[in-house]
Write a protein that holds these residues in place. Sequence first.
Motif, PDB file in Angstrom:
ATOM      1  N   HIS A  72      -5.354  -1.327  -1.506  1.00  0.00           N
ATOM      2  CA  HIS A  72      -4.557  -0.431  -0.692  1.00  0.00           C
ATOM      3  C   HIS A  72      -4.011   0.724  -1.518  1.00  0.00           C
ATOM      4  O   HIS A  72      -3.343   1.594  -1.020  1.00  0.00           O
ATOM      5  CB  HIS A  72      -3.434  -1.184   0.031  1.00  0.00           C
ATOM      6  CG  HIS A  72      -2.549  -1.958  -0.890  1.00  0.00           C
ATOM      7  ND1 HIS A  72      -2.392  -3.315  -0.764  1.00  0.00           N
ATOM      8  CD2 HIS A  72      -1.814  -1.582  -1.947  1.00  0.00           C
ATOM      9  CE1 HIS A  72      -1.571  -3.726  -1.710  1.00  0.00           C
ATOM     10  NE2 HIS A  72      -1.204  -2.703  -2.435  1.00  0.00           N
ATOM     11  N   LYS A  97      -8.643  -6.525   5.846  1.00  0.00           N
ATOM     12  CA  LYS A  97      -9.476  -6.497   4.637  1.00  0.00           C
ATOM     13  C   LYS A  97      -9.765  -7.897   4.109  1.00  0.00           C
ATOM     14  O   LYS A  97     -10.875  -8.214   3.720  1.00  0.00           O
ATOM     15  CB  LYS A  97      -8.779  -5.664   3.554  1.00  0.00           C
ATOM     16  CG  LYS A  97      -8.532  -4.210   3.971  1.00  0.00           C
ATOM     17  CD  LYS A  97      -8.136  -3.344   2.797  1.00  0.00           C
ATOM     18  CE  LYS A  97      -6.803  -3.714   2.175  1.00  0.00           C
ATOM     19  NZ  LYS A  97      -5.643  -3.431   3.040  1.00  0.00           N
ATOM     20  N   PRO A 104      -4.529   0.235   5.306  1.00  0.00           N
ATOM     21  CA  PRO A 104      -3.172  -0.313   5.234  1.00  0.00           C
ATOM     22  C   PRO A 104      -3.204  -1.841   5.208  1.00  0.00           C
ATOM     23  O   PRO A 104      -4.191  -2.434   5.643  1.00  0.00           O
ATOM     24  CB  PRO A 104      -2.500   0.196   6.505  1.00  0.00           C
ATOM     25  CG  PRO A 104      -3.607   0.642   7.392  1.00  0.00           C
ATOM     26  CD  PRO A 104      -4.769   0.979   6.540  1.00  0.00           C
ATOM     27  N   SER A 105      -2.125  -2.441   4.697  1.00  0.00           N
ATOM     28  CA  SER A 105      -2.148  -3.907   4.649  1.00  0.00           C
ATOM     29  C   SER A 105      -2.120  -4.441   6.063  1.00  0.00           C
ATOM     30  O   SER A 105      -1.527  -3.861   6.963  1.00  0.00           O
ATOM     31  CB  SER A 105      -0.994  -4.445   3.818  1.00  0.00           C
ATOM     32  OG  SER A 105       0.198  -3.794   4.127  1.00  0.00           O
ATOM     33  N   GLU A 143      -7.802  -6.885  -4.175  1.00  0.00           N
ATOM     34  CA  GLU A 143      -6.471  -6.539  -4.682  1.00  0.00           C
ATOM     35  C   GLU A 143      -6.179  -7.261  -5.995  1.00  0.00           C
ATOM     36  O   GLU A 143      -5.159  -7.941  -6.117  1.00  0.00           O
ATOM     37  CB  GLU A 143      -5.375  -6.945  -3.683  1.00  0.00           C
ATOM     38  CG  GLU A 143      -5.640  -6.524  -2.262  1.00  0.00           C
ATOM     39  CD  GLU A 143      -5.018  -5.188  -1.923  1.00  0.00           C
ATOM     40  OE1 GLU A 143      -4.620  -4.474  -2.858  1.00  0.00           O
ATOM     41  OE2 GLU A 143      -4.957  -4.862  -0.733  1.00  0.00           O
ATOM     42  N   SER A 145      -4.846  -4.710   7.856  1.00  0.00           N
ATOM     43  CA  SER A 145      -5.885  -4.100   8.679  1.00  0.00           C
ATOM     44  C   SER A 145      -7.115  -4.987   8.795  1.00  0.00           C
ATOM     45  O   SER A 145      -8.033  -4.677   9.511  1.00  0.00           O
ATOM     46  CB  SER A 145      -6.249  -2.742   8.116  1.00  0.00           C
ATOM     47  OG  SER A 145      -6.736  -2.881   6.800  1.00  0.00           O
ATOM     48  N   VAL A 177     -10.776   0.239   1.793  1.00  0.00           N
ATOM     49  CA  VAL A 177      -9.344   0.548   1.710  1.00  0.00           C
ATOM     50  C   VAL A 177      -8.727   0.545   3.099  1.00  0.00           C
ATOM     51  O   VAL A 177      -9.432   0.524   4.106  1.00  0.00           O
ATOM     52  CB  VAL A 177      -9.101   1.919   1.036  1.00  0.00           C
ATOM     53  CG1 VAL A 177      -9.652   1.937  -0.371  1.00  0.00           C
ATOM     54  CG2 VAL A 177      -9.715   3.036   1.866  1.00  0.00           C
ATOM     55  N   ASP A 233       0.864  -1.186   0.000  1.00  0.00           N
ATOM     56  CA  ASP A 233       0.000   0.000   0.000  1.00  0.00           C
ATOM     57  C   ASP A 233       0.899   1.234   0.000  1.00  0.00           C
ATOM     58  O   ASP A 233       2.080   1.149   0.327  1.00  0.00           O
ATOM     59  CB  ASP A 233      -0.935  -0.041   1.212  1.00  0.00           C
ATOM     60  CG  ASP A 233      -0.174  -0.140   2.499  1.00  0.00           C
ATOM     61  OD1 ASP A 233       0.372   0.877   2.929  1.00  0.00           O
ATOM     62  OD2 ASP A 233      -0.127  -1.250   3.061  1.00  0.00           O
ATOM     63  N   GLU A 253      -9.091   0.400   9.430  1.00  0.00           N
ATOM     64  CA  GLU A 253      -7.803   0.579  10.112  1.00  0.00           C
ATOM     65  C   GLU A 253      -7.844  -0.230  11.392  1.00  0.00           C
ATOM     66  O   GLU A 253      -8.760  -0.046  12.213  1.00  0.00           O
ATOM     67  CB  GLU A 253      -7.603   2.059  10.465  1.00  0.00           C
ATOM     68  CG  GLU A 253      -6.794   2.845   9.465  1.00  0.00           C
ATOM     69  CD  GLU A 253      -6.548   4.253   9.978  1.00  0.00           C
ATOM     70  OE1 GLU A 253      -5.404   4.557  10.320  1.00  0.00           O
ATOM     71  OE2 GLU A 253      -7.520   5.031  10.039  1.00  0.00           O
TER      72      GLU A 253
END
Lengths: 614, 596
Positions: free
Chosen positions: B543, B389, B384-385, B512, B387, B382, A545, B558
Amino acid sequence: MTDYSSSHKRLFRRAFVHRTPWVLMALLSFLSAASIIVLMHGLSVAIDSVFMQETPLALIQPTLVLIIGAIAVRGVLFWIHEILVQKTASEIKANLRQQLFGKIQQLGPAWTETQNSGDLAATAVEGVEKLDAYYARFIPAAIHMTVVPIVIVITVFLIDWLSGLILLITGPLIPVFMSLIGMRARQQTQKQWATLRNLSSHFLDAVQGLRTLKLFTREHRKHAEIEHISDRFRVSTMGVLKIAFLSGFVLELFASIATALVAVEIGVRLIEGHIGFQVGLFVLLLAPEYYMPFRMFGAQHHAGMEGTESAGRVFAILDTNALSAKVFIDGNSDEQSLSYSQQFLQNEYSEPVKSQAYFKDEAATEEHAGNRSVSLVFDNVTFTYPGKSYPVLSNCSFLLPREKKTALVGVTGSGKTTILRLLTRQLAPDRGWITLDGMPATGTDDGTWLEKMAVVSQTNWFFDNTILANLQAARPNATHEDVVLASQVAGAHEFIEKLPDGYLTRTGEFATRFSGGERQRISIARALLKDAPILILDEPSSALDPESEERINCALDELMVNKTVFLIAHRLSTVRKADNILVLEDGRITAQGSHSYLRANCKLYEQMVSTYTS
Amino acid sequence: MNIHLALSRFLKRYPWRITAAVVLGAGTILAGIGLLASSGYLISAAALRPPILDLMVIIVSVRFFGISRAVLRYSERLLSHDITFRLLLQMRSRFFGALSNTSASRLLGFRSGSLLSSITSDIDELQNYYVRVFTPVIVAFLVTLTAFFFLRAFSPAAAWITLAFLMLNGVAVPFGVRRLARGLGASQLRLRSELSHLWVEHSQGIQDIRLYGLHNAYIKRNEKLCSEISRLERRQSTVTGLQDGLHNWILFSAAAVALFATAPLVLDGALSGVMLALVVLSVMASFEATQNMGTAFQYLETTERAAENLLSLTGGELSFEDSGFASRGRDGIRSTQESGTRNVQEGVKSLLFDNVSFSYGENLVLDSIGFDIQSGQKAALVGPSGSGKSTVVNLLLKFYEPARGFAAIGDNKLSDISPGQIRSMLAIVDQYTYLFQDSLRNNLKIARENADDRDILQSLQDAHLWSWYQGLENGLDTQLGEHGKQLSGGERQRMAIARALLRNSPIWILDEPTANLDTITEKSIVKIIRQVTRNRTALWITHRLVQMEYYDRIYVLENGRISERGRHHQLMRRKGWYSDVIRLQANMLKEEIETA
């Protein structure tokens, strides 16, 4: 067919590299034949004494001692035989497995990529295991079949030539009939072995893709397919067995009928008084023992054939030619690599070196081999994948200046991956030079070459071990602090610490536990620990990201100081940091220069930039 | 012991075949006894020199036994192999069935090496249960009884001696040997599975193994495993060799003892001397019954262990109980999909997460998250990786169950409908596109079974795989290798889109999908997906914040919580993660343009 007999021959040759165990086996077979003769003689004498002579038991004690002695010796012989046989077979198997392993290392990643790893493992484990049947059962049975019947038939001849004649005629007929039938079964066994291999890799594939199958609710269909394939295997194998067992049938029939024939023939002559009871009984007792080795061999024959089939696969790997697989052959003084470079010299040096690319510094091309400012050189490299008609790289030339950042851009399929493979010695170029610090790739060994490189790619592999062990693989003497530091720089420390077992968490297969970004960060930490002078980044930030990308880019900035960097990248945010950008198009470098230079002068590059910024 | 019950349940499927095989097996050995007994009697009777006509019956029976033995043996071998293969199929099928019922999280922990070993070794080991354990034991029992009663008619002493020695040979010795060799079989299986795993790891990770200079370490590991296997095999051979020796000792001792126990009967005139050879030869022949008991006991151990292995692999979920599917065969497919308690109405396209929490172990991954995506809307999740998802996706697909709260498609709570129903309404494009070692056609057909070649070609065209496809020599019959290694990252993702297109689901989940692609390809793929999802509901998980104006709704995830929600311009007004990242990206771009 020729494959079959050739692997048969090679198995056989491999067996007799050391003769001693097999000679010992023959000796043991001879002794066991002698013991059965003594034993049966004793029994026939005892029965004859009681039945015909009505001798009191006390008087046949010497016979009893003889019988007991023979029994004891026979048991011990069988015991020793088994130990000897297994020891020999085990050694051969271990040897083969190690040879195979070494061969796979020699052929390297470019070759294994074309192979099915489940298939390779099955060949090494189950395939070689099948050779156990060949070495521990089939060959000893063959030796036994050669020695024992001869000893028995000679004995029978000496005491009753007519019965001896029956044995002598019927015995050799058995192998003849069996091999006639065996020949037909052989072709089918080949087919069956292929199905079996297909079966296990098909199953592995289904299990690995189970998530995808479930996404499409296809797991039941795959289930039915597995059943269907297994059933097809049953039907085809039964077809083979109907024939294969026929040889067992013939064997059994011959042995039984011949025993019956001997019994009847002796019976008739007894009535006529041409033969004594003891001799008749002795011969009758020996008759089944005469056929027994044939039966034992017949029982192992199928296993032996199966072993030969799987040996074919084993030998096919061992025979894979490193040259035709286009991989490097290790060892400086290797004859093949010498002739290889000679061939290269003839093809290449006879032509004037005229690079397709224009180098900024013309002088660099001239003296690149000894030039301290150049780390790695690709000079007129041409490569065609085996089986392809057009080259993926043709006369591709570029150089990586020492401690500078060079980026390589190009659309999918332009040959970027091939360049990476050539750089990491997975493949050897058809023509052209690759030199690293003046060392030519041909004639240098993998270890020397690769210790100078660290690679971060999308496909970095995690060993099935803890994260700590995976990181320490890059630097065995790294302390825990070193590992944590590298992870911090790579931005991996935070999420690793959050895992239940921290650095001692085990990575699953394909490290599926981690997200793409997490994988990438561990890979970067690993490369950081290796601290090699050349850093190859294969689309390094594509799975991150923006935050992590920015963080890692900062970390990479620091790391890239004092390193020769080769970026195989598309994200312009990384590319723009490069000192020089190479544009790869249709297998050659068509343009190079700075970001701004290329935007102005290279259409393809400008196209890439505009797609990104639009 | 449960394992035996479980294994014998497999056998129950073929009662007649198995009975027939046992009868044929016992018949073979009895014919052998008959052949030697009648031959012994024949020459003994002949020694008394009767007229030859008196011996015609016995001569005929000698021949009869000789021929029938061969015929019986041949049919028995064919039949028992056929049974074995049928059992093998059952076991494979049951194993796969159990595995596909295992929850997805556990699938991640599996190693293909150990799975491979499970199927090719453990199940191969299990098939031995029938040929090597079950049948020999029953046959030995039947033959021992028959031989005992047969011999008792001539010499009770010989009968009892034979019985005792047969018990010794068939039960005591194998039992003792098994104690000696305890654990050897299990260790061998374990080592072979380790070896297989090592080889898979080595060939799949060979590039990194070379790069980190680990090849010698791997050679040593292989060497060590190989020599350990050899050492075990040698140890086992001292035991199996002892068994071979003991078999010989017992067989001939029985014959000798029976001879010396029967001799007094002959000398006393209680038994005709003509029968002496018959008794001794019958005793020897009857030992064929217990000849395979040693291997039976050995295989007992390995099959037990293999069954345990299989059980542990599936976490005990491999009940050998009929799970219902295997026996129902193809009909089972439909019923599993329809097992939901309610029907789903047509045209449902909305997605709802209501206060969903989920923990992975002790780790709270999602904390009361909620969102609502209406029919036809395009939403983005969306963050950060790491989080959480991907967990959202796994919950949607019912790979996981939420700890609290619920998720719904339309009016249907996910807990009320079957995974099959859910997955048929969703099309997934993620970064883990798995390609099977199968033809291109079948790789696409898994998305829609009844798709014809025209549909498939259309999907290839729509997924922009057309030019790639035209370069294939064998067209749709092209075999994609292991894990589709010959395909580039972009081609794989386009395959995933082609699959999703064929699936034709109302809701698309894009997890993704462009993570591994170059800019140009990414652009084109995003464009294609946006084109084909125009009339569909789409949830993008990403992301990278690119062209965010497109989305009707954006949710920022988040640390397991939804921290921001709204359209692009709304989120930009807040000072949160979202606007920070957008600015960060803009700066990076600006720099680039400036450098240019």
